[in-house]
Every structure is written in C-alpha cells, then in structure tokens.
Design a protein around this motif. Sequence first.
Motif, PDB file in Angstrom:
ATOM      1  N   CYS A   1       0.855  -1.196   0.000  1.00  0.00           N
ATOM      2  CA  CYS A   1       0.000   0.000   0.000  1.00  0.00           C
ATOM      3  C   CYS A   1       0.886   1.240   0.000  1.00  0.00           C
ATOM      4  CB  CYS A   1      -0.940   0.007   1.209  1.00  0.00           C
ATOM      5  SG  CYS A   1      -0.137   0.323   2.777  1.00  0.00           S
ATOM      6  N   LYS A   2       0.241   2.354  -0.336  1.00  0.00           N
ATOM      7  CA  LYS A   2       0.919   3.654  -0.301  1.00  0.00           C
ATOM      8  C   LYS A   2       0.501   4.403   0.955  1.00  0.00           C
ATOM      9  CE  LYS A   2      -0.869   4.591  -4.224  1.00  0.00           C
ATOM     10  NZ  LYS A   2      -1.519   4.061  -5.294  1.00  0.00           N
ATOM     11  N   LYS A   3       1.222   5.461   1.242  1.00  0.00           N
ATOM     12  CA  LYS A   3       0.928   6.259   2.415  1.00  0.00           C
ATOM     13  C   LYS A   3      -0.482   6.858   2.348  1.00  0.00           C
ATOM     14  CE  LYS A   3       3.033  10.221   3.120  1.00  0.00           C
ATOM     15  NZ  LYS A   3       4.017  11.252   3.430  1.00  0.00           N
ATOM     16  N   SER A   4      -0.967   7.109   1.161  1.00  0.00           N
ATOM     17  CA  SER A   4      -2.280   7.738   0.988  1.00  0.00           C
ATOM     18  C   SER A   4      -3.439   6.737   1.003  1.00  0.00           C
ATOM     19  CB  SER A   4      -2.302   8.522  -0.321  1.00  0.00           C
ATOM     20  OG  SER A   4      -2.082   7.640  -1.408  1.00  0.00           O
ATOM     21  N   ASP A   5      -3.160   5.436   0.997  1.00  0.00           N
ATOM     22  CA  ASP A   5      -4.232   4.434   1.007  1.00  0.00           C
ATOM     23  C   ASP A   5      -4.967   4.452   2.345  1.00  0.00           C
ATOM     24  OD1 ASP A   5      -3.528   3.681  -1.531  1.00  0.00           O
ATOM     25  OD2 ASP A   5      -2.558   1.803  -0.941  1.00  0.00           O
ATOM     26  N   ARG A   6      -6.238   4.076   2.304  1.00  0.00           N
ATOM     27  CA  ARG A   6      -7.065   4.044   3.513  1.00  0.00           C
ATOM     28  C   ARG A   6      -7.343   2.596   3.906  1.00  0.00           C
ATOM     29  NH1 ARG A   6     -11.698   8.476   3.318  1.00  0.00           N
ATOM     30  NH2 ARG A   6     -11.403   8.291   5.542  1.00  0.00           N
ATOM     31  N   LEU A   7      -7.211   2.335   5.183  1.00  0.00           N
ATOM     32  CA  LEU A   7      -7.511   1.007   5.722  1.00  0.00           C
ATOM     33  C   LEU A   7      -8.861   1.038   6.424  1.00  0.00           C
ATOM     34  CD1 LEU A   7      -4.187  -0.043   7.492  1.00  0.00           C
ATOM     35  CD2 LEU A   7      -5.134  -0.987   5.398  1.00  0.00           C
ATOM     36  N   PRO A   8      -9.652  -0.012   6.297  1.00  0.00           N
ATOM     37  CA  PRO A   8     -10.855  -0.085   7.125  1.00  0.00           C
ATOM     38  C   PRO A   8     -10.434  -0.265   8.584  1.00  0.00           C
ATOM     39  CG  PRO A   8     -10.584  -2.098   5.840  1.00  0.00           C
ATOM     40  CD  PRO A   8      -9.513  -1.154   5.407  1.00  0.00           C
ATOM     41  N   PHE A   9     -11.005   0.537   9.479  1.00  0.00           N
ATOM     42  CA  PHE A   9     -10.547   0.534  10.864  1.00  0.00           C
ATOM     43  C   PHE A   9     -11.372  -0.370  11.786  1.00  0.00           C
ATOM     44  CE2 PHE A   9     -10.521   2.372  15.155  1.00  0.00           C
ATOM     45  CZ  PHE A   9      -9.191   2.161  15.446  1.00  0.00           C
ATOM     46  N   VAL A  10     -12.655  -0.521  11.509  1.00  0.00           N
ATOM     47  CA  VAL A  10     -13.526  -1.260  12.433  1.00  0.00           C
ATOM     48  C   VAL A  10     -13.060  -2.708  12.662  1.00  0.00           C
ATOM     49  CG1 VAL A  10     -15.908  -1.945  12.947  1.00  0.00           C
ATOM     50  CG2 VAL A  10     -15.451   0.259  11.877  1.00  0.00           C
ATOM     51  N   PRO A  11     -12.480  -3.399  11.660  1.00  0.00           N
ATOM     52  CA  PRO A  11     -11.970  -4.742  11.973  1.00  0.00           C
ATOM     53  C   PRO A  11     -10.911  -4.747  13.083  1.00  0.00           C
ATOM     54  CG  PRO A  11     -12.141  -4.464   9.609  1.00  0.00           C
ATOM     55  CD  PRO A  11     -12.417  -3.124  10.221  1.00  0.00           C
ATOM     56  N   PHE A  12     -10.114  -3.703  13.169  1.00  0.00           N
ATOM     57  CA  PHE A  12      -9.111  -3.618  14.236  1.00  0.00           C
ATOM     58  C   PHE A  12      -9.781  -3.314  15.578  1.00  0.00           C
ATOM     59  CE2 PHE A  12      -6.932  -2.504  10.286  1.00  0.00           C
ATOM     60  CZ  PHE A  12      -6.014  -3.539  10.258  1.00  0.00           C
ATOM     61  N   LEU A  13     -10.864  -2.575  15.527  1.00  0.00           N
ATOM     62  CA  LEU A  13     -11.661  -2.326  16.720  1.00  0.00           C
ATOM     63  C   LEU A  13     -12.269  -3.642  17.214  1.00  0.00           C
ATOM     64  CD1 LEU A  13     -12.599   0.099  18.418  1.00  0.00           C
ATOM     65  CD2 LEU A  13     -14.473   0.383  16.819  1.00  0.00           C
ATOM     66  N   PHE A  14     -12.771  -4.438  16.295  1.00  0.00           N
ATOM     67  CA  PHE A  14     -13.327  -5.753  16.611  1.00  0.00           C
ATOM     68  C   PHE A  14     -12.261  -6.657  17.232  1.00  0.00           C
ATOM     69  CE2 PHE A  14     -14.249 -10.134  15.121  1.00  0.00           C
ATOM     70  CZ  PHE A  14     -15.446 -10.348  15.786  1.00  0.00           C
ATOM     71  N   LEU A  15     -11.087  -6.708  16.612  1.00  0.00           N
ATOM     72  CA  LEU A  15      -9.995  -7.536  17.149  1.00  0.00           C
ATOM     73  C   LEU A  15      -9.540  -7.056  18.524  1.00  0.00           C
ATOM     74  CD1 LEU A  15      -7.746  -8.173  14.024  1.00  0.00           C
ATOM     75  CD2 LEU A  15      -9.092  -9.847  15.294  1.00  0.00           C
ATOM     76  N   GLY A  16      -9.432  -5.741  18.684  1.00  0.00           N
ATOM     77  CA  GLY A  16      -9.051  -5.188  19.975  1.00  0.00           C
ATOM     78  C   GLY A  16     -10.051  -5.561  21.063  1.00  0.00           C
ATOM     79  N   TYR A  17     -11.336  -5.520  20.732  1.00  0.00           N
ATOM     80  CA  TYR A  17     -12.360  -5.888  21.703  1.00  0.00           C
ATOM     81  C   TYR A  17     -12.300  -7.387  22.012  1.00  0.00           C
ATOM     82  CZ  TYR A  17     -16.778  -5.988  24.206  1.00  0.00           C
ATOM     83  OH  TYR A  17     -17.730  -6.159  25.171  1.00  0.00           O
ATOM     84  N   LEU A  18     -12.028  -8.188  20.999  1.00  0.00           N
ATOM     85  CA  LEU A  18     -11.855  -9.631  21.251  1.00  0.00           C
ATOM     86  C   LEU A  18     -10.698  -9.878  22.214  1.00  0.00           C
ATOM     87  CD1 LEU A  18     -12.317 -11.541  17.856  1.00  0.00           C
ATOM     88  CD2 LEU A  18     -13.634 -11.795  19.958  1.00  0.00           C
ATOM     89  N   PHE A  19      -9.575  -9.171  22.032  1.00  0.00           N
ATOM     90  CA  PHE A  19      -8.445  -9.314  22.946  1.00  0.00           C
ATOM     91  C   PHE A  19      -8.855  -8.915  24.375  1.00  0.00           C
ATOM     92  CE2 PHE A  19      -5.243  -8.635  19.294  1.00  0.00           C
ATOM     93  CZ  PHE A  19      -5.172  -9.991  19.071  1.00  0.00           C
ATOM     94  N   MET A  20      -9.643  -7.857  24.482  1.00  0.00           N
ATOM     95  CA  MET A  20     -10.090  -7.414  25.804  1.00  0.00           C
ATOM     96  C   MET A  20     -10.988  -8.462  26.468  1.00  0.00           C
ATOM     97  SD  MET A  20     -10.780  -3.357  25.206  1.00  0.00           S
ATOM     98  CE  MET A  20     -11.558  -3.133  26.779  1.00  0.00           C
ATOM     99  N   LEU A  21     -11.826  -9.120  25.684  1.00  0.00           N
ATOM    100  CA  LEU A  21     -12.715 -10.135  26.232  1.00  0.00           C
ATOM    101  C   LEU A  21     -11.960 -11.384  26.672  1.00  0.00           C
ATOM    102  CD1 LEU A  21     -15.813  -9.950  23.860  1.00  0.00           C
ATOM    103  CD2 LEU A  21     -15.637  -9.128  26.229  1.00  0.00           C
ATOM    104  N   MET A  22     -10.808 -11.636  26.043  1.00  0.00           N
ATOM    105  CA  MET A  22     -10.027 -12.835  26.374  1.00  0.00           C
ATOM    106  C   MET A  22      -9.177 -12.664  27.629  1.00  0.00           C
ATOM    107  SD  MET A  22      -8.916 -14.482  22.739  1.00  0.00           S
ATOM    108  CE  MET A  22      -7.930 -13.118  22.183  1.00  0.00           C
ATOM    109  N   LYS A  23      -9.161 -11.500  28.207  1.00  0.00           N
ATOM    110  CA  LYS A  23      -8.304 -11.238  29.382  1.00  0.00           C
ATOM    111  C   LYS A  23      -8.519 -12.222  30.425  1.00  0.00           C
ATOM    112  CE  LYS A  23     -11.523  -8.140  31.489  1.00  0.00           C
ATOM    113  NZ  LYS A  23     -11.780  -7.080  32.328  1.00  0.00           N
TER     114      LYS A  23
END
Length: 138
Positions: free
Chosen positions: A116-138
Amino acid sequence: MVGAYVLLGTLGIHSIEDIRDKKITVTITLFSGILGILLHLLFPDKSIFEILFGMLPGVGILLLGWLTGGKIGMGDGMMFMLTGLYLGVVQNLLLMLLSFSLAGFYGGCLFILRRCKKSDRLPFVPFLFLGYLFMLMK
C-alpha cells in the motif's frame, strides 16, 4: 454480559461492512446504542458520568474527522461513542490503544512490504473488533 455480546455482534457486522463497503450502517449503530442504553437502565453497572465520559473519545474522533476534512472516518468516531457507551472511559481508552496499535502495525507491515501507499485508507472497524476480542479474552 449481554452487553458484551451485543457490542461484539455490532462490531462484527460493522467490520464486514467496513471491509466490503468502506462505510458502516448508521441504523445498526443507532439500534445498538439504544439497546445499550436500555441495558444500562435495566442492569446499571456504570454511572451516567462514566458512560458520558466514555463516549467523549468518540466525540473527539468525530471532531478530528471534521477538522481534517474526512481523513478520519466519521463512522470510526461513531463506533468509539458506541463502545464508550458500553465500556466506560477507561475500557474505551484501552480499546482505542489496542485497536490503533493493531491498525498501525498492520498498516506499517503493508507499507514496508509495498502492498500500500501512504495515501491508502484502511478499514478501521476490523481492528476495533480484534481489539475488543483481545479485551474479552483477558
């Protein structure tokens, strides 16, 4: 515990939408927010102040999105307002740290591998989903 499943389901649905369409459905977010308010009224586990302060990071992201002319998605701000409603301020800030770190690591790897290039956009909500999954696994 029901709130955790509602939030996880909402983040899962929005992750698919964000990857596929690069946007999220506001009605699903609104429905999840109303359900979160009802759950807090039926099973109060946080004060109203903790809930309101939990939503402030999302308001900040909405403001940043507006100030940058949309470089930060408005849907991301709405999602952090929603997660703040369910999690409160401390847990929402932890979720922000986790999801921004995951997205930054993934984006950095894509950039280094020239996928990817510096100007490309990534979808962010999947990382939010993964972060929440990590929090639930604590």
